[in-house]
Design a protein around this motif. Structure first.
Motif, mmCIF file in Angstrom:
data_model
loop_
_atom_site.group_PDB
_atom_site.id
_atom_site.type_symbol
_atom_site.label_atom_id
_atom_site.label_comp_id
_atom_site.label_asym_id
_atom_site.label_seq_id
_atom_site.Cartn_x
_atom_site.Cartn_y
_atom_site.Cartn_z
ATOM 1 N N PHE A 8 1.328 -4.984 -1.244
ATOM 2 C CA PHE A 8 2.109 -5.841 -0.355
ATOM 3 C C PHE A 8 2.312 -5.212 1.032
ATOM 4 C CE2 PHE A 8 2.844 -8.236 -4.156
ATOM 5 C CZ PHE A 8 2.913 -9.532 -3.681
ATOM 6 N N VAL A 9 2.312 -3.899 1.110
ATOM 7 C CA VAL A 9 2.343 -3.264 2.436
ATOM 8 C C VAL A 9 1.030 -3.541 3.162
ATOM 9 C CG1 VAL A 9 2.377 -1.045 3.640
ATOM 10 C CG2 VAL A 9 4.047 -1.513 1.855
ATOM 11 N N LEU A 10 -0.087 -3.416 2.448
ATOM 12 C CA LEU A 10 -1.385 -3.732 3.056
ATOM 13 C C LEU A 10 -1.510 -5.213 3.381
ATOM 14 C CD1 LEU A 10 -3.843 -1.477 1.026
ATOM 15 C CD2 LEU A 10 -3.045 -1.184 3.371
ATOM 16 N N LEU A 11 -0.889 -6.053 2.584
ATOM 17 C CA LEU A 11 -0.885 -7.486 2.874
ATOM 18 C C LEU A 11 -0.146 -7.757 4.188
ATOM 19 C CD1 LEU A 11 -1.570 -10.369 1.881
ATOM 20 C CD2 LEU A 11 0.670 -10.391 0.791
ATOM 21 N N GLY A 12 0.991 -7.118 4.368
ATOM 22 C CA GLY A 12 1.723 -7.261 5.622
ATOM 23 C C GLY A 12 0.933 -6.718 6.796
ATOM 24 N N PHE A 13 0.233 -5.603 6.592
ATOM 25 C CA PHE A 13 -0.615 -5.033 7.632
ATOM 26 C C PHE A 13 -1.735 -6.012 7.988
ATOM 27 C CE2 PHE A 13 -3.782 -2.141 9.404
ATOM 28 C CZ PHE A 13 -2.999 -1.363 10.248
ATOM 29 N N SER A 14 -2.320 -6.645 6.976
ATOM 30 C CA SER A 14 -3.390 -7.620 7.235
ATOM 31 C C SER A 14 -2.833 -8.871 7.921
ATOM 32 C CB SER A 14 -4.114 -7.985 5.946
ATOM 33 O OG SER A 14 -3.243 -8.654 5.065
ATOM 34 N N PHE A 15 -1.571 -9.221 7.650
ATOM 35 C CA PHE A 15 -0.945 -10.324 8.388
ATOM 36 C C PHE A 15 -0.829 -9.970 9.870
ATOM 37 C CE2 PHE A 15 1.594 -12.046 4.512
ATOM 38 C CZ PHE A 15 0.449 -12.682 4.063
ATOM 39 N N GLY A 16 -0.579 -8.706 10.161
ATOM 40 C CA GLY A 16 -0.534 -8.256 11.550
ATOM 41 C C GLY A 16 -1.893 -8.356 12.215
ATOM 42 N N ILE A 17 -2.947 -7.978 11.500
ATOM 43 C CA ILE A 17 -4.305 -8.097 12.045
ATOM 44 C C ILE A 17 -4.640 -9.562 12.285
ATOM 45 C CG2 ILE A 17 -6.752 -7.750 11.506
ATOM 46 C CD1 ILE A 17 -5.897 -5.233 9.961
ATOM 47 N N TYR A 66 9.105 -7.969 -2.314
ATOM 48 C CA TYR A 66 7.759 -8.343 -1.870
ATOM 49 C C TYR A 66 7.783 -8.727 -0.394
ATOM 50 C CZ TYR A 66 6.262 -8.461 -6.745
ATOM 51 O OH TYR A 66 5.959 -8.128 -8.041
ATOM 52 N N PHE A 67 8.782 -9.511 -0.019
ATOM 53 C CA PHE A 67 8.917 -9.889 1.389
ATOM 54 C C PHE A 67 9.208 -8.652 2.252
ATOM 55 C CE2 PHE A 67 9.842 -14.008 -0.582
ATOM 56 C CZ PHE A 67 8.987 -14.813 0.154
ATOM 57 N N THR A 68 10.046 -7.773 1.734
ATOM 58 C CA THR A 68 10.406 -6.569 2.478
ATOM 59 C C THR A 68 9.184 -5.666 2.670
ATOM 60 O OG1 THR A 68 12.610 -6.680 1.495
ATOM 61 C CG2 THR A 68 11.985 -4.608 2.545
ATOM 62 N N LEU A 69 8.393 -5.499 1.618
ATOM 63 C CA LEU A 69 7.195 -4.654 1.733
ATOM 64 C C LEU A 69 6.176 -5.266 2.693
ATOM 65 C CD1 LEU A 69 6.707 -3.630 -2.008
ATOM 66 C CD2 LEU A 69 7.530 -2.189 -0.132
ATOM 67 N N SER A 70 6.002 -6.569 2.625
ATOM 68 C CA SER A 70 5.069 -7.234 3.540
ATOM 69 C C SER A 70 5.556 -7.128 4.972
ATOM 70 C CB SER A 70 4.896 -8.706 3.165
ATOM 71 O OG SER A 70 4.274 -8.823 1.927
ATOM 72 N N PHE A 71 6.843 -7.314 5.159
ATOM 73 C CA PHE A 71 7.403 -7.191 6.503
ATOM 74 C C PHE A 71 7.264 -5.765 7.025
ATOM 75 C CE2 PHE A 71 10.962 -6.541 9.476
ATOM 76 C CZ PHE A 71 10.584 -7.468 10.436
ATOM 77 N N ALA A 72 7.427 -4.774 6.134
ATOM 78 C CA ALA A 72 7.263 -3.381 6.549
ATOM 79 C C ALA A 72 5.826 -3.113 6.985
ATOM 80 C CB ALA A 72 7.668 -2.446 5.410
ATOM 81 N N GLY A 73 4.863 -3.647 6.260
ATOM 82 C CA GLY A 73 3.462 -3.493 6.650
ATOM 83 C C GLY A 73 3.165 -4.194 7.967
ATOM 84 N N PHE A 74 3.728 -5.397 8.157
ATOM 85 C CA PHE A 74 3.562 -6.145 9.403
ATOM 86 C C PHE A 74 4.191 -5.382 10.560
ATOM 87 C CE2 PHE A 74 4.950 -9.442 12.408
ATOM 88 C CZ PHE A 74 3.736 -10.070 12.645
ATOM 89 N N LEU A 75 5.382 -4.854 10.337
ATOM 90 C CA LEU A 75 6.081 -4.094 11.368
ATOM 91 C C LEU A 75 5.328 -2.812 11.719
ATOM 92 C CD1 LEU A 75 8.715 -4.450 12.936
ATOM 93 C CD2 LEU A 75 9.816 -3.003 11.246
#
Length: 149
Positions: A8-17, A66-75
């Motif tokens: 989910f951290v990588l998912l958030g990172f990919s949302f940033g990309i 899950y939302f927090t981990l995705s947001f952390a990856g996005f951030l």
């Protein structure tokens, strides 16, 4: 749990990309309506992808971490690579926008030329030269004089 954490951290990172890709299109198209459409499409895509990941990892149950981990990856992406790519994207988008502007001007000229040829060759040929002339018909006054005699 560690597998879900990394995913989910990588998912958030990919949302940033993905946001970076959509941001490039926002730089290219300056219209507010198109930017709204691009933002709406981005949120539809990330919502769908996030839902698919929730189905895969938690049978669709929504958990706050899950939302927090995705947001952390996005951030994390926003604070690192996002700032580095902005200048390059702006430069490429400006050049692409200028290229699109030149192409539309050229296309307009070609279409105007085709319209002018059509109008001058086809439409003007079919129009009568004087008010009394009838296109495609024989002048009836010739026949009316012969019948009267």
């Amino acid at each position: 749990m560690p597998n879900e954490f990394i995913t989910f951290v990588l998912l958030g990172f990919s949302f940033g990309i993905l946001y970076d890709v959509f941001r490039f299109f926002r730089f290219v198209f300056k219209s507010v309506k198109i930017q709204f459409l691009i933002d709406f499409l981005y949120f539809v895509v990330i919502s769908f992808v996030f839902f698919i990941f929730l189905l895969a990892y938690n049978n669709g149950q929504v958990r706050a971490y899950y939302f927090t981990l995705s947001f952390a990856g996005f951030l994390f992406y926003m604070l690192t690579l996002f700032r580095l790519t902005e200048h390059g994207e702006r430069f490429i988008a400006l050049n692409l926008r200028n290229l699109l502007r030149k192409l539309t001007k050229s296309l307009k000229k070609v279409l105007q030329f085709i319209r002018n040829v059509y109008y001058n060759k086809i439409v003007l040929r079919l129009k009568p030269l004087r008010k009394n002339d009838k296109v495609g018909n024989i002048d009836e006054s010739i026949f009316s004089e012969n019948k009267a005699k």
